[in-house]
Motif scaffolding. Sequence first.
Motif, short mmCIF file in Angstrom:
data_model
loop_
_atom_site.label_atom_id
_atom_site.label_comp_id
_atom_site.label_asym_id
_atom_site.label_seq_id
_atom_site.Cartn_x
_atom_site.Cartn_y
_atom_site.Cartn_z
N GLU A 147 25.40 54.16 77.07
CA GLU A 147 25.20 54.54 75.67
C GLU A 147 24.58 53.38 74.92
O GLU A 147 25.02 52.24 75.05
CB GLU A 147 26.53 54.90 75.01
N ILE A 148 23.54 53.69 74.15
CA ILE A 148 22.99 52.71 73.21
C ILE A 148 23.27 53.25 71.81
O ILE A 148 23.07 54.44 71.54
CB ILE A 148 21.49 52.43 73.42
N THR A 149 23.78 52.36 70.97
CA THR A 149 24.16 52.72 69.61
C THR A 149 23.24 52.01 68.64
O THR A 149 22.90 50.84 68.86
CB THR A 149 25.63 52.30 69.35
N GLY A 150 22.88 52.68 67.58
CA GLY A 150 22.00 52.11 66.57
C GLY A 150 22.64 50.94 65.84
O GLY A 150 23.72 50.47 66.18
N SER A 151 21.97 50.49 64.81
CA SER A 151 22.36 49.31 64.06
C SER A 151 22.51 49.66 62.58
O SER A 151 21.79 50.50 62.06
CB SER A 151 21.27 48.24 64.23
N THR B 110 16.38 49.54 62.42
CA THR B 110 16.03 50.79 63.08
C THR B 110 15.79 50.47 64.55
O THR B 110 15.09 49.51 64.88
CB THR B 110 14.77 51.40 62.45
N VAL B 111 16.40 51.25 65.43
CA VAL B 111 16.31 51.03 66.88
C VAL B 111 15.45 52.13 67.48
O VAL B 111 15.72 53.32 67.27
CB VAL B 111 17.72 51.02 67.51
N ARG B 112 14.41 51.73 68.22
CA ARG B 112 13.51 52.69 68.85
C ARG B 112 13.54 52.49 70.36
O ARG B 112 13.23 51.39 70.84
CB ARG B 112 12.08 52.48 68.33
N LEU B 113 13.93 53.52 71.10
CA LEU B 113 13.94 53.42 72.55
C LEU B 113 12.51 53.46 73.06
O LEU B 113 11.71 54.29 72.64
CB LEU B 113 14.74 54.57 73.17
N MET B 114 12.21 52.55 73.99
CA MET B 114 10.86 52.46 74.51
C MET B 114 10.77 53.00 75.94
O MET B 114 9.86 53.75 76.25
CB MET B 114 10.38 51.00 74.47
N SER C 287 20.76 43.74 67.58
CA SER C 287 21.86 44.32 66.80
C SER C 287 22.35 45.66 67.35
O SER C 287 23.43 46.11 67.02
CB SER C 287 21.47 44.46 65.33
N ALA C 288 21.55 46.29 68.21
CA ALA C 288 22.00 47.54 68.85
C ALA C 288 23.10 47.20 69.85
O ALA C 288 23.17 46.09 70.37
CB ALA C 288 20.84 48.21 69.57
N THR C 289 23.97 48.17 70.12
CA THR C 289 25.03 48.01 71.11
C THR C 289 24.68 48.83 72.34
O THR C 289 24.31 50.00 72.22
CB THR C 289 26.38 48.50 70.54
N PHE C 290 24.77 48.23 73.51
CA PHE C 290 24.48 48.92 74.76
C PHE C 290 25.69 48.79 75.66
O PHE C 290 26.17 47.68 75.92
CB PHE C 290 23.23 48.33 75.41
N LYS C 291 26.24 49.91 76.13
CA LYS C 291 27.43 49.91 76.97
C LYS C 291 27.17 50.63 78.28
O LYS C 291 26.48 51.64 78.32
CB LYS C 291 28.59 50.62 76.27
N THR D 179 14.41 57.50 68.11
CA THR D 179 14.80 56.53 67.09
C THR D 179 16.24 56.72 66.64
O THR D 179 16.69 57.84 66.40
CB THR D 179 13.86 56.64 65.88
N LEU D 180 16.96 55.59 66.50
CA LEU D 180 18.32 55.57 65.97
C LEU D 180 18.25 54.91 64.60
O LEU D 180 17.86 53.75 64.49
CB LEU D 180 19.26 54.81 66.91
N SER D 181 18.63 55.65 63.56
CA SER D 181 18.45 55.19 62.18
C SER D 181 19.74 54.71 61.53
O SER D 181 19.86 54.74 60.31
CB SER D 181 17.84 56.31 61.34
N GLY D 182 20.69 54.29 62.30
CA GLY D 182 21.94 53.76 61.73
C GLY D 182 22.96 53.55 62.82
O GLY D 182 22.80 54.00 63.95
N ALA D 183 24.03 52.84 62.48
CA ALA D 183 25.07 52.49 63.45
C ALA D 183 25.86 53.69 63.95
O ALA D 183 26.54 53.60 64.98
CB ALA D 183 26.02 51.45 62.85
N SER D 184 25.78 54.81 63.26
CA SER D 184 26.53 55.99 63.70
C SER D 184 25.77 56.81 64.73
O SER D 184 26.34 57.68 65.38
CB SER D 184 26.88 56.88 62.51
N GLU D 185 24.46 56.54 64.90
CA GLU D 185 23.67 57.31 65.87
C GLU D 185 23.67 56.64 67.23
O GLU D 185 23.76 55.41 67.33
CB GLU D 185 22.23 57.47 65.38
N ALA D 186 23.55 57.46 68.28
CA ALA D 186 23.58 56.93 69.64
C ALA D 186 22.76 57.83 70.56
O ALA D 186 22.47 58.98 70.23
CB ALA D 186 25.01 56.85 70.16
N VAL D 187 22.40 57.27 71.71
CA VAL D 187 21.81 58.04 72.80
C VAL D 187 22.68 57.77 74.01
O VAL D 187 23.00 56.62 74.33
CB VAL D 187 20.35 57.63 73.08
#
Length: 162
Positions: free
Chosen positions: A37-41, A45-49, A92-96, A135-143
Amino acid sequence: LMDTRLDSINDSVNTVQQSACYTAAFTLSGPNGIALEITGSATKTVRLMEFYLSKPSAETSLTITKRSTVSSGGVSTTPTKVPNLSSNVVASATFKAFTSAPTAGTPVGQVFNDVVATSDRLYLKYADNNVQPLTLSGASEAVTFEAGVAAFYRGHLTWMES
């Protein structure tokens, strides 16, 4: 007259080129369920590449889901988030990487769902000059990356933050 649509596209390309990029490699004995899981910040803004998965130890279905809330519980490790440029600030993104699956957050929708065989290498590129990245536009969003069976996985995830 100046075409403002072109300016907007150029501004987007310039923002992407100036953004900090990070890559995290993972090697794990993942669970049946959410394995990554990757969580936004809250501040960026976090964009998966890109996402790469190399030959899982067992054939599995793989589902990638964008979520409006993050997962909870489970047992995880935190792969090292390596800056692609040494002068980048700390990611700043979290990756678990989970060894025991968490309870899934609220799904927005699936962005990938297929079977990955033990001989497969899966490479997903989420962005190029003509496609908006996941794109993850905040800390509450995740992939989340969910496996259909417990197996051994290795690969990497690359993202950018701006």
